[in-house]
Design an enzyme around this catalytic site. Structure first.
Site, PDB file in Angstrom:
ATOM      1  N   CYS A  92       0.793  -1.229   0.000  1.00  0.00           N
ATOM      2  CA  CYS A  92       0.000   0.000   0.000  1.00  0.00           C
ATOM      3  C   CYS A  92       0.833   1.291   0.000  1.00  0.00           C
ATOM      4  O   CYS A  92       1.321   1.683  -1.048  1.00  0.00           O
ATOM      5  CB  CYS A  92      -0.992  -0.045   1.161  1.00  0.00           C
ATOM      6  SG  CYS A  92      -2.394   1.047   0.889  1.00  0.00           S
ATOM      7  N   HIS A 188      -3.369  -5.565   2.778  1.00  0.00           N
ATOM      8  CA  HIS A 188      -2.997  -5.685   4.194  1.00  0.00           C
ATOM      9  C   HIS A 188      -3.664  -6.959   4.711  1.00  0.00           C
ATOM     10  O   HIS A 188      -4.135  -7.787   3.947  1.00  0.00           O
ATOM     11  CB  HIS A 188      -3.555  -4.500   4.992  1.00  0.00           C
ATOM     12  CG  HIS A 188      -3.120  -3.166   4.536  1.00  0.00           C
ATOM     13  ND1 HIS A 188      -1.940  -2.593   4.919  1.00  0.00           N
ATOM     14  CD2 HIS A 188      -3.727  -2.238   3.749  1.00  0.00           C
ATOM     15  CE1 HIS A 188      -1.846  -1.374   4.395  1.00  0.00           C
ATOM     16  NE2 HIS A 188      -2.912  -1.134   3.678  1.00  0.00           N
TER      17      HIS A 188
HETATM   18  N1  GLN Z   1      -2.155   6.871   2.291  1.00  0.00           N
HETATM   19  C1  GLN Z   1      -2.304   5.981   1.178  1.00  0.00           C
HETATM   20  C2  GLN Z   1      -3.706   5.977   0.609  1.00  0.00           C
HETATM   21  O1  GLN Z   1      -4.645   6.312   1.306  1.00  0.00           O
HETATM   22  C3  GLN Z   1      -1.878   4.572   1.576  1.00  0.00           C
HETATM   23  C4  GLN Z   1      -2.829   3.925   2.552  1.00  0.00           C
HETATM   24  C5  GLN Z   1      -2.349   2.593   3.074  1.00  0.00           C
HETATM   25  O2  GLN Z   1      -1.162   2.312   3.142  1.00  0.00           O
HETATM   26  N2  GLN Z   1      -3.304   1.780   3.514  1.00  0.00           N
HETATM   27  O3  GLN Z   1      -3.884   5.627  -0.534  1.00  0.00           O
END
Ligand code: GLN
Length: 237
Positions: A92, A188
């Site tokens: 992510c 995740h």
């Molecule tokens: N901040 C990034 C987004 O919202 C990554 C989010 C994350 O790592 N879950 O796309």
């Protein structure tokens, strides 16, 4: 045999169980008598000399912004390792920053290190929920996604095809990216404990690079991992 596992930014880049990935790597090494030396890298730390496997998790926009300069300072070393075939898994927030960068909903551009040609821009709604992929290399892969970023691959190979969920952008059914042995994904959950074929692929690749004469990985009893996988796949979006 010992693998040096670089853990990028464990404090800032850790959402929805991402640290569990490091635990899965460590345990699946140790259960086979392979040492796992976890090397945390926080902003300001020197880049370690010997790295056999790279892992980095996800983070909020603010966390991505805080690690941006440090990640850029290590970009060349990371690129050299990945060009040499070092296995890597980035989730992510770090997946986005292993691409060209992430434009937040406030219009801030957080620059990435460009391992993947992919580009990410925040969309107007978050993409949240359980997600299932089909992949050529690992079969069905399950996880949990929560991101505002919409990623377009710009020709890069995807990690998988979305069976349910949003994936890279909710439109083209691609999920994640692959370059050499570096995998980026939005999943995740954490992803590795319930997708053991992927965990073993990372370990196997690192071992083969470091110990070309090593025999194949000992099989493990994956009953618990398979039950976790099945449960995740059956949960509502
Ligand atoms: N901040 C990034 C987004 O919202 C990554 C989010 C994350 O790592 N879950 O796309």
């Amino acid at each position: 045999m010992v693998l040096n596992i670089l853990h990028l930014y464990p404090k800032e880049m850790n959402l929805y169980g991402d640290h569990g990935n490091v635990l899965a790597l460590r345990r699946r090494c140790e259960w086979r008598g392979i040492g796992a030396n976890i090397i945390p890298c926080e902003p300001g730390n020197a880049f370690p000399e010997n790295v056999d496997l790279i892992f980095g998790g996800g983070g909020q926009d603010s966390g991505q912004s805080r690690i941006e300069q440090d990640l850029l300072s290590h970009g060349e070393r990371l690129r050299m390792l990945i060009e040499a075939g070092t296995p890597a898994l980035v989730i992510c927030g770090l997946y986005q920053l292993f691409g060209k960068g992430f434009r937040t909903s406030e219009g801030q551009f957080i620059k990435g290190i460009g391992i993947f040609p992919a580009e990410t821009t925040a969309g107007s709604k978050r993409l949240v929920g359980n997600i299932t992929l089909s992949t050529d290399a690992f079969g069905e892969v399950v996880g949990f996604e929560n991101h505002s970023g919409l990623t377009f691959l710009n020709g890069c190979q995807p990690f998988g095809t979305v069976v349910r969920g949003a994936g890279n952008n909710g439109k083209d059914h691609t999920e994640g990216a692959v370059y050499n042995n570096c995998i980026g994904t939005y999943l995740h959950g954490p992803i590795l404990p319930k997708n053991p074929a992927l965990t073993d692929h990372l370990i196997r690749t690192a071992l083969k690079n470091k110990y070309p004469d090593a025999s194949s990985l000992l099989p493990l009893d994956d009953a618990v991992e398979e039950a976790a996988h099945k449960n995740a796949a059956g949960r509502p979006r």
